[in-house]
Design a protein around this motif. Structure first.
Motif, PDB file in Angstrom:
ATOM      1  N   SER A 517      -7.778 130.030  37.439  1.00 56.97           N
ATOM      2  CA  SER A 517      -8.662 130.380  36.668  1.00 56.97           C
ATOM      3  C   SER A 517      -8.726 131.124  35.628  1.00 56.97           C
ATOM      4  O   SER A 517      -8.954 132.336  35.776  1.00 56.97           O
ATOM      5  N   TYR A 518      -7.449 131.184  35.516  1.00 57.35           N
ATOM      6  CA  TYR A 518      -7.177 132.403  34.163  1.00 57.35           C
ATOM      7  C   TYR A 518      -7.921 132.077  32.546  1.00 57.35           C
ATOM      8  O   TYR A 518      -7.263 131.379  32.349  1.00 57.35           O
ATOM      9  N   PRO A 519      -8.409 133.446  32.598  1.00 57.22           N
ATOM     10  CA  PRO A 519      -8.852 133.684  30.909  1.00 57.22           C
ATOM     11  C   PRO A 519      -8.442 133.493  29.989  1.00 57.22           C
ATOM     12  O   PRO A 519      -7.187 134.284  30.318  1.00 57.22           O
ATOM     13  N   THR A 520      -8.515 133.259  29.397  1.00 55.42           N
ATOM     14  CA  THR A 520      -7.495 132.123  28.100  1.00 55.42           C
ATOM     15  C   THR A 520      -7.685 133.595  27.108  1.00 55.42           C
ATOM     16  O   THR A 520      -8.832 134.208  27.015  1.00 55.42           O
ATOM     17  N   LEU A 521      -6.932 133.678  26.166  1.00 53.68           N
ATOM     18  CA  LEU A 521      -6.354 134.400  25.745  1.00 53.68           C
ATOM     19  C   LEU A 521      -6.918 134.167  24.289  1.00 53.68           C
ATOM     20  O   LEU A 521      -6.846 133.050  24.286  1.00 53.68           O
ATOM     21  N   ALA A1073      -0.009 150.200  28.439  1.00 53.97           N
ATOM     22  CA  ALA A1073      -1.487 149.689  28.691  1.00 53.97           C
ATOM     23  C   ALA A1073      -2.208 149.097  27.902  1.00 53.97           C
ATOM     24  O   ALA A1073      -2.909 148.061  27.590  1.00 53.97           O
ATOM     25  N   ARG A1074      -1.468 149.935  26.474  1.00 56.21           N
ATOM     26  CA  ARG A1074      -2.496 149.339  25.625  1.00 56.21           C
ATOM     27  C   ARG A1074      -1.724 147.770  24.906  1.00 56.21           C
ATOM     28  O   ARG A1074      -2.718 146.983  24.493  1.00 56.21           O
ATOM     29  N   ALA A1075      -0.750 147.657  24.905  1.00 52.81           N
ATOM     30  CA  ALA A1075       0.132 146.456  24.478  1.00 52.81           C
ATOM     31  C   ALA A1075      -0.393 145.111  25.199  1.00 52.81           C
ATOM     32  O   ALA A1075      -0.799 143.616  24.874  1.00 52.81           O
ATOM     33  N   LEU A1076       0.143 146.165  26.914  1.00 50.87           N
ATOM     34  CA  LEU A1076      -0.585 144.990  27.759  1.00 50.87           C
ATOM     35  C   LEU A1076      -1.696 143.882  27.829  1.00 50.87           C
ATOM     36  O   LEU A1076      -1.828 143.159  27.841  1.00 50.87           O
ATOM     37  N   ALA A1077      -2.607 145.035  27.970  1.00 51.77           N
ATOM     38  CA  ALA A1077      -4.128 144.706  27.420  1.00 51.77           C
ATOM     39  C   ALA A1077      -4.026 143.382  26.305  1.00 51.77           C
ATOM     40  O   ALA A1077      -4.934 142.825  26.821  1.00 51.77           O
ATOM     41  N   TRP A1078      -3.499 144.734  25.628  1.00 47.92           N
ATOM     42  CA  TRP A1078      -4.017 142.512  24.493  1.00 47.92           C
ATOM     43  C   TRP A1078      -3.315 141.347  24.745  1.00 47.92           C
ATOM     44  O   TRP A1078      -3.858 140.622  24.564  1.00 47.92           O
TER      45      TRP A1078
END
Length: 1721
Positions: A517-521, A1073-1078
């Motif tokens: 159930s991956y949350p959509t981006l 982390a900054r780019a990844l989290a986004w």
């Protein structure tokens, strides 16, 4: 304004509370300093009056007496109220004047009723009641009480995102419940079980569920919540299996509604639920990993694939088929009973027959193939296309059309292999292996399509007059294979041929719900994510094509068909040697493939750095916005962003409010001694008298005179400057609006504590730990924080003067001098008189700068200050109402901070603390009475029964018990058994989890810190959970539920500032982390992160806990949340401090821990789900963000080794063959008969080295750019320079190797341990032998073998590019010593040498923990394992509990692999020897290798046999001579050493002193001997004893009385084989050690090298460096004598070894032996 409860008497009145803060010592700060801090070292704790809280109060416990063990230790209205709120409403937002759906008393009755019906524990009930009331209070403070209860019920049980509802439909219980719907209000009978459309049927069921929920009464909703919480609160380790818990709750709920339960009058006995439902499950979990031996639990030797872990237990409840497997002891199925009767039967379930493995976590490298098959396809297949296109000469005989070999069955092949491997991880009996079979069949068909035509075309190739059919076939086939490659590279294997992710079939429903159930981006992020990967791969494929592949085509062209002429061998003829060139080519192909993989990582780093810099600009974080603006706008920003201005009336000027906040921050820094008084004056808002007599506020010059010069405001480069600038720049970003304090949600900080230091003791601070440290902790800290120490001393002196008063001040002229002398003790140790109040201040000062729990507590308690401060600033009326009565004001503030913020420490060992630890814990409770401590309490059971364990909670308000001296607990909940079944940390968090309060959790490690200015942002960061402005619709209403669609936020990540280290780790952290989290790739939470407690706890808790497997427990929690539909965000504007150490050893332990943890993750089912189900762009983000980094490390190390091999093979060609000279255009110059064209190959080598070097340099790019963006160009260049000067590139190479070794050894042998990463300081010098034994296995041996290869390459194909390799491979060998403090001090170096010799020889007559023998034994137990028997011998601590490796892995890694390597080298050596010398063909080189390699082994065997019989005869007679064993061992070792040296000399002579041949020969000999040793160990050795009696028996000859029992006859034989291996290992370690010492000697001889080296390591100026230790005269004398003696020994040994090699080479022409045998070998 009426505050409830404030007119009444307060039980805390009187003088019992200590003064809250000392008066500030300067100026008019009183009005501006709302609170002092207990943190400040100025608090006089020792002098304050006692904490006497035993004020009597009326006892209102009318409902029932509270359990004996947990007295309500505080007077209260209700037995459940929070302590210390003696009067007034404990839950203000849930009070009668707010239309609450149920009163507190009614809720209490619900709890009591449930407890009597189900037999929950009284204390658990009180705890859960308080828990629920805090939740309701927290929600109701920002919405109506009705809505609060509704949304809570939706979150726990009935809403769209409630785990219970998802489980209910996944396990298809709606079908099951249709049978017993009469008792189920709401879920009406399903009309059509066999409905027309499956989807319609599911949707209508969902609608019916929603209506049922909508029609429930609030009373029913609350009862369900209470029941759920009561079930959860006592579940112990069953909390780790959320769906099991859902099932238990479902049974309980059905039972409660049944008439049989409603008609019961008698309450059931307390503890019934625990004993019948939870304990059997707990016992099953425990018995999976442990067995009882003599009343003690002993770990079973099973690996993960044999243990039914938490995940397997949990997955049983996902499927209806699983539930059907639950059988009772009488063989009937639980499902066959009507739902209401199931709960009472749960106690009779035979769990041992129910559970089974649902995924096998086998140790094998093929997990990499299954989980990351798309990575392999994208790389290997494309590489195959490229290379096939560029190597026409390899396959084409006379091909008329150039297409046919480019068919690509490679990707299909990879898929088939992956599918086969997947079969071994999934139980085929279970209902999810059917799709694998389908997939396999389809893949075989595709394989036939892509590979079949090739055979036809090859068969017709070369026939005359061909038709066009083969050509057309070839073209079609080519396109099919391209399409197949693209498809396989992009579609996740879980969605191929039967979609497990989005398929509508009911059988996939559960795995979709819980794993996919991956949350959509949102759209922008998704576009960015796809764009990023398109950019990375397009750059990569273009660059790799031109740089790697086309450049490779010319070597291929010249090498492909080259046969070597005129060579032959006695045994093999010319079969091997004529093909030497193609062999070399094959190795080069492999090399190119590895580089092809590495390229991708490089482009990933480049593009993600670009993206994250772009991202940080768009967020507004950057240095390039001028500093001036950042600081001048700060006051406005504080007002706009930190204060809840929307709700405030505007009668106060913003300036007034901001000034209070700012002053509090500055004063808190002063209190922490970061600022001196002069700085403080320039930073504060002051009140000044205006012209017309009115007082006004003057802004500090800091905001008004912003010049480039900050030195006048802060100590330069200090902590204060860093904190204030981060605070200022973080407020430039967009952050959520805060709510008013009384409406903010309640949250809890939870710290797991095992044995970390709480407070440093005086002895630890001012005494050296040992001889090697050279410095006390205090000295070290004073040098690191000089400014802060200075401020501290000034402060202390002021305090001391006040204390002493005017006791006869000295008059006269010597006052100045005397004052100087008087100050000395302050500057040295911070106090002059040793009365406790002074020593305590120094201890606190040091503890706040070391990694102690006290630092964490005092840092986190800033939340409480922040809440009070914000409350006070935003509600000026309160201050007015209590005008003048500061005590009542303080109480009102306390009440608010207690209501909104809780702090719990889970001290697992609290009841086992020693006296010092107990005092320190007590000190914490006194300093911070609101601190809660949860611990495990043990109550020994009756004689044979197990002890009972309890989860106990106390806090600073709990009264002391007179007899035991312990505090009386608030809650004491019995657990099903010992909760620590895993690695400890997650279990420790889990047992304390029932004591958290509120909606959010912040998990903190016991080595973190926090600051007041960060704590002020707490309301903004909790706003990131997007639950502030909840819709007022009901989540169950017909249309209202649509407003609750968005996926909940599970984790909000924050930045960590690593305060004990200034190297490159922060980059890796924040930048990517900054780019990844986004783009949705941040999966794990670090430890300052905030968690949505309800979300996490209904899904299995905040961390996973299976022993060994879930070593990095936090990453698993992140993956779990992600797979179950939780979003993970990352916030840039909030940071916590975190400590890691700088010691080389500790950093490497940390990396080993991460590496092993990563190995365990590769095995885990989470990786399997993510790798086979995520869409391609998110899969790549996940892969390169987490495992890719480590796989890349493995490949880097492999690339070095393969490259060395390539160089060796090319070296042999260059040495033996005539290479054509070429002109400038690359054509061979005529007139060179019989030459070989190999020039392009050497160009290719140069290009390879350049590309490896580039990969390495680019790894430093993120560091540089991060600094550039955050600090500006100058600083960034400085930092990079520092980086290279402190030799950090060498460290990088070494740590890469440590990473890759730890993963690989974990994947083959297992043995993941939680390595406590150490919390000390890095000034200790570690001795040579310890470093050698720690790093020989993972790094030094490999480095030395590669050095030999490199030496050969240098002798045969020298080019300047090789210097780079010399540096990086040397660093594998000497890095541990390079980064050892004071490694190069001459005296220590020689003393090390003495220690090394002793370490090599001790441990034979007595057991020694640190000895070569112990090290050798430990390293072989990985393969042999230990004997099971516990023999009660004292020496068992020499061994860890390493499980034995599986035989398949052993056969591959210990037998086949070493043999293959030996063969590869032997072929190279045979080639060199296959040319006639002076027209005579030399004898077969195999014989020579055989004799030299086996000779030492035979010699050792002979020596050992002789010595064995001697010791058998003499041993019993020599009983009185204690050192007899050591004497025998020494003789054996010496003879072995002489043997190996003699054989080497003989070989040196046979090779006629030709250096390069000799080196190649030595390489072969080492490879052969290594293979022999590994085979002996793997095949012939049985399990080890856990003691080393057999070793001593061997040397003394006494085999009786050793406790060996029957095996006293077989043991000597085993020991004989062991000793043969040990002799050769000993002699090689002896020689290696000396080689390393020789390499390390030159620097020792440089003058002042020690100071230089220390400067490089610590970045302290030589003047600031740590003094040498002081020795007494006697010590100096012995040291001098040792140094003289051992210097002579060292010089002699080194001279001897050098002579053996050099002398023959120098006098080669004079030495002539006439030896007839030598000619034949």
């Amino acid at each position: 304004m009426n505050h409830p409860g404030y007119g009444q008497a307060n039980p805390f009145d009187g003088n019992s509370l200590p003064p809250l803060y000392p008066q500030p010592r300067y100026g008019e700060q009183e009005a501006l300093d709302p609170f002092g801090s207990q943190n400040s070292s100025t608090t006089r704790l020792a002098g304050s009056p006692g904490y006497d809280l035993n004020t009597p109060g009326p006892d209102y416990n009318q409902q029932y007496a509270s359990s004996v063990d947990s007295h309500s230790s505080y007077p209260s209205i209700s037995p459940f109220a929070d302590p210390g709120l003696g009067t007034g409403e404990p839950y203000p937002a849930w009070s009668a004047d707010r239309q609450i759906p149920m009163s507190t008393e009614e809720i209490e009755d619900v709890f009591i009723d449930l407890t009597q019906k189900f037999g929950f524990q009284k204390d658990s009930m009180r705890n859960m009641f308080d828990f629920l009331m805090h939740l309701l209070d927290s929600r109701a403070s920002r919405m109506t009480p009705n809505q609060a209860l509704l949304t809570l019920h939706a979150d726990y049980i009935g809403g769209q995102h409630a785990n219970y509802r998802k489980w209910y439909f996944a396990a298809q219980l709606n079908l099951d419940d249709a049978v017993g719907q009469s008792q189920n209000p709401g879920v009406s009978r399903l009309k059509s079980v066999k409905g027309k459309g499956k989807t319609k049927h599911l949707d209508s069921a969902l609608n019916r569920w929603r209506n049922a929920m909508n029609n429930m009464s609030q009373y029913d909703r609350l009862r369900q919540l209470a029941l759920f919480l009561l079930c959860w609160g006592e579940a112990g380790n069953v909390r780790f299996v959320p769906e099991t818990l859902c099932f238990i709750f479902k049974c309980a709920d059905d039972y409660y509604r049944s008439p049989e339960c409603q008609n019961k009058v008698e309450p059931v006995p307390e503890g019934l639920y625990l004993n019948t439902v939870i304990k059997p499950l707990y016992r099953f979990m425990r018995d999976q990993g442990y067995e009882v031996v003599d009343g003690k639990f002993v770990r079973k030797e099973k690996d993960h694939d044999e243990i039914i872990g938490y995940d397997d237990i949990n997955q049983l409840f996902w499927y209806p088929e699983g539930l059907a497997k639950i059988i009772l002891t009488d063989n009937s199925r639980l499902v066959d009973l009507p739902p209401p009767q199931r709960f009472m039967k749960l106690g009779r379930v035979d769990w041992n027959r129910v559970f089974f493995k649902t995924y096998f976590e086998k140790r094998s490298v093929s997990h990499l193939l299954v989980n990351f098959n798309r990575i392999w396809i994208l790389h290997v297949s494309v590489y195959y296309f490229y290379t096939a296109f560029n190597s026409p000469r390899v396959y084409a005989r006379k091909a008329p059309f150039p297409l046919h070999p480019k068919c690509n069955a490679v990707s299909t092949g990879i898929m088939i292999l992956a599918t086969l491997a997947e079969f071994s991880y999934i139980p085929t009996t279970w209902n999810n292996a059917s799709h694998l079979t389908t997939r396999l069949i389809i893949l075989l068909v595709i394989l036939a399509l892509t590979a079949g035509p090739t055979f036809y075309i090859a068969s017709v190739d070369g026939r005359p007059n061909l038709s066009q059919v083969p050509l057309i076939l070839a073209i079609v086939q080519f396109f099919i294979s391209v399409v197949v490659t693209v498809a396989f590279g992009i579609i996740p294997s879980g969605r191929m041929f039967g979609d497990r992710v989005a398929g509508k079939a009911r059988k996939y429903m559960a795995s979709q719900t819980f794993t996919a159930s991956y949350p959509t981006l949102d759209r922008n992020a998704r576009v960015a994510s796809i764009l990023l990967w398109v950019l990375i791969f397009s750059c990569k494929f273009v660059e790799s094509y031109f740089f790697l592949t086309t450049s490779f085509s010319s070597p291929i062209a010249v090498m492909a068909r080259t046969k070597v002429q005129g060579c032959t061998d006695r045994l093999f003829g010319n079969a091997l040697c004529s093909n030497q060139v193609p062999f070399a080519l094959a190795i080069m192909y492999l090399m190119d493939l590895v580089l092809f993989f590495l390229d991708t990582y490089l482009w990933y780093i480049i593009w993600s750095v670009v993206f994250s810099i772009g991202r940080s600009f768009s967020l507004g974080l950057s240095i390039w916005t001028p500093w001036k603006d950042i600081f001048t706008r700060l006051p406005k920003r504080i007002y706009a962003k930190l204060l809840a201005t929307a709700e405030m009336e505007v009668k106060y000027k913003p300036k007034v409010l901001v000034s209070q906040i700012w002053n509090a921050v500055i004063i808190s820094m002063y209190r922490e001694h970061l600022l001196s008084i002069d700085h403080v004056q320039r930073l504060l808002y002051h009140q000044v008298d205006g012209q017309d007599g009115r007082r006004s506020l003057r802004a500090p010059p800091f905001f008004t005179h912003q010049t480039g010069n900050n030195a006048s405001f802060f100590p330069p480069g200090g902590e204060a400057e860093r904190r204030i600038s981060f605070f200022a720049s973080s407020l430039t970003t967009a952050i959520p609006e805060p709510l008013p304090v009384d409406a903010m949600p309640t949250f809890t900080v939870l710290v797991p504590h095992y044995s970390e230091k709480i407070l440093l003791s005086l002895r630890e601070i001012i005494r050296e730990e040992d001889q090697n440290t050279r410095v006390t902790i205090l000295e070290y800290l004073k040098q690191l924080h000089a400014v802060e120490w200075d401020n501290f001393v000034k402060d202390t002196k002021i305090l001391a003067e006040e204390m002493d008063g005017d006791t006869g001040s000295m008059h006269g002229h010597n006052e100045k001098a005397a004052a100087k002398v008087d100050d000395l003790p302050f500057y040295c140790i911070g106090f002059k008189t040793s009365s406790p109040e002074y020593t305590l201040r120094t201890r606190i000062w040091a503890s706040l700068r070391a990694q102690t729990l006290y630092r964490t507590v005092s840092g986190m308690m800033n939340y409480s200050k922040a809440v009070k401060l914000l409350y006070r600033v935003e509600n000026p009326d309160i201050v007015h109402n209590f005008a003048g009565n500061t005590e009542r004001l303080e109480r009102e503030l306390e009440r608010m901070s207690r209501r909104k913020f809780k702090f719990t420490i889970s001290m697992q060992r609290f009841s086992k603390f020693n006296k010092e630890e107990q005092e320190n814990a007590e000190f914490l409770l006194r300093a911070y009475p609101d601190l809660q401590i949860a611990y495990l309490d043990e109550e020994p059971g009756p004689k044979d029964a197990e002890a009972k364990l309890f989860s106990v909670l106390i806090d600073g308000h709990s009264e002391l018990d007179e007899e035991s001296g312990k505090r009386k607990p608030k809650f004491r909940v019995e657990l099903p058994g010992n909760p620590i079944l895993g690695d400890g940390k997650s279990d420790n968090q889990n047992h304390a989890m029932i004591f958290y309060r509120g909606e959010y959790l912040q998990l903190i490690d016991a080595n973190q810190d926090n600051y007041l200015e960060e704590c002020l942002k707490i309301r903004n960061i909790l706003g990131e959970f997007e639950e502030y402005s909840v819709s007022s619709q009901s989540p169950y209403a017909q249309w209202g539920h649509k407003e609750f669609k968005k996926a909940p936020v599970a984790i909000v990540g924050t930045r960590e500032y690593i305060f004990s280290e200034n190297t490159g780790e922060q980059t890796f952290g924040t930048m990517t982390a900054r780019a990844l989290a986004w783009i949705g790739g941040k999966l794990h939470y670090g430890h300052p992160d905030f968690l949505n407690a309800t979300f996490m706890n209904t899904r299995g808790g905040v961390s996973k806990a299976q022993k060994g497997l879930h070593l990095n427990e936090d990453i698993f929690a992140g993956m779990n949340a992600f797979g179950r539909g939780g979003r993970i965000k990352h916030s840039e504007y909030y940071q916590c401090g975190k400590g890691r150490d700088l010691g080389f050893g500790t950093i490497l332990n940390f990396q080993t821990k991460i590496g092993t943890g990563m190995g365990e993750q590769m095995l885990s089912r989470e990786y399997y789900y993510l790798g086979t189900q995520l869409p391609i762009d998110r899969f790549l983000t996940f892969y390169y963000g987490h495992p890719g980094f480590h796989v890349n490390n493995i490949l880097v190390i492999y690339s070095i080794q393969i490259f060395m091999l390539t160089l060796v093979y090319l070296g042999t060609l260059n040495k033996e063959l005539l290479i054509c000279k070429v002109d400038s255009s690359g054509n061979p110059i005529p007139g060179q008969p019989g030459c070989y064209i190999l020039e392009p190959v050497f160009d290719w080598i140069k290009r390879c080295i350049v590309s490896i070097f580039l990969v390495f340099i680019i790894a430093f790019l993120p560091l540089f750019l991060q600094e550039l963006v955050e600090r500006g160009t100058g600083k960034a260049l400085m930092r990079l320079g520092k980086h290279f000067l402190s030799l950090s590139p060498l460290f990088e190479v070494f740590s890469t190797n440590i990473y890759s070794q730890s993963i690989l050894s974990n994947l083959t042998f297992g043995g993941a341990r939680y390595i406590a990463t150490g919390r000390g300081f890095a000034t200790t010098r570690i001795s040579f032998s310890i470093l050698y034994s720690r790093f020989a296995g993972p790094s030094i041996y490999m480095g030395m073998r590669n050095l030999l290869l490199l030496l050969y390459a240098t002798l045969t194909v020298w080019m300047p590019h090789l210097i780079y390799f010399w540096i990086s491979i040397l660093s594998l060998c000497i890095a541990p010593f390079l980064f050892n403090p004071h490694q190069f001090s001459y005296v220590d170096f020689i003393i090390d040498y003495r220690e090394f010799l002793r370490w090599m020889s001790r441990g034979n007559s007595r057991t020694k923990a640190s000895s070569w023998y112990g090290y050798c034994r430990l390293s072989r137990t990985m393969i042999t394992g230990y004997k099971k028997k516990k023999l009660g011998h004292p020496s068992e601590k020499l061994s860890g509990d390493v499980p034995r490796a599986g035989w398949k892995t052993v056969i591959f890694s210990e037998i086949i692999w070493p043999v293959c390597i030996a063969i590869i080298f032997i072929i190279a050596y045979m080639f060199v020897k296959s040319f006639p010398v002076d027209g005579v063909l030399p004898p077969s080189p195999l014989i020579r290798i055989g004799i030299i390699a086996l000779g030492p082994v035979v010699w050792n065997a002979a020596v050992l046999l002789a010595l064995f019989f001697i010791s058998l005869m003499l041993g019993p007679m020599m009983d009185s001579w204690a050192r007899f064993a050591s004497f025998m061992a020494a003789i054996a070792h010496m003879l072995a050493l002489l043997g190996i040296i003699a054989f080497f000399e003989f070989f040196w002579f046979l090779e006629l002193w030709d250096a390069s041949h000799a080196v190649l020969g030595v390489i072969c000999i080492i490879a052969v001997q290594r293979a022999i040793q590994k085979i002996l160990i793997a095949v012939f050795l049985t399990r080890e004893y856990k003691h080393d009696e057999t070793n001593r028996a061997w040397w003394t000859g006494k085999w009786y009385g050793r406790g060996l029992g029957n095996s006293a006859m077989s043991q000597p034989a085993r020991e004989f084989i062991v000793k043969i291996v040990e002799m050769s290992l000993w002699s090689s370690d002896f020689l290696l050690g000396h080689l390393l010492l020789i390499v390390l000697t030159p620097p020792v001889l440089i003058p002042f090298v020690n100071q230089l080296h220390s400067t490089m390591l610590f970045w302290l100026r030589p003047s600031k460096q740590i003094r040498a230790p002081l020795f007494s005269t006697k010590q100096k004398r012995t040291r001098r004598w040792i140094v003289i003696k051992y210097t002579i020994i060292y010089i002699l040994v080194v001279a001897f070894l050098v002579a053996l090699i050099l002398l023959p080479a120098l006098f080669r022409n004079d030495i002539k032996f006439n030896c007839s045998i030598c000619k034949s070998i």
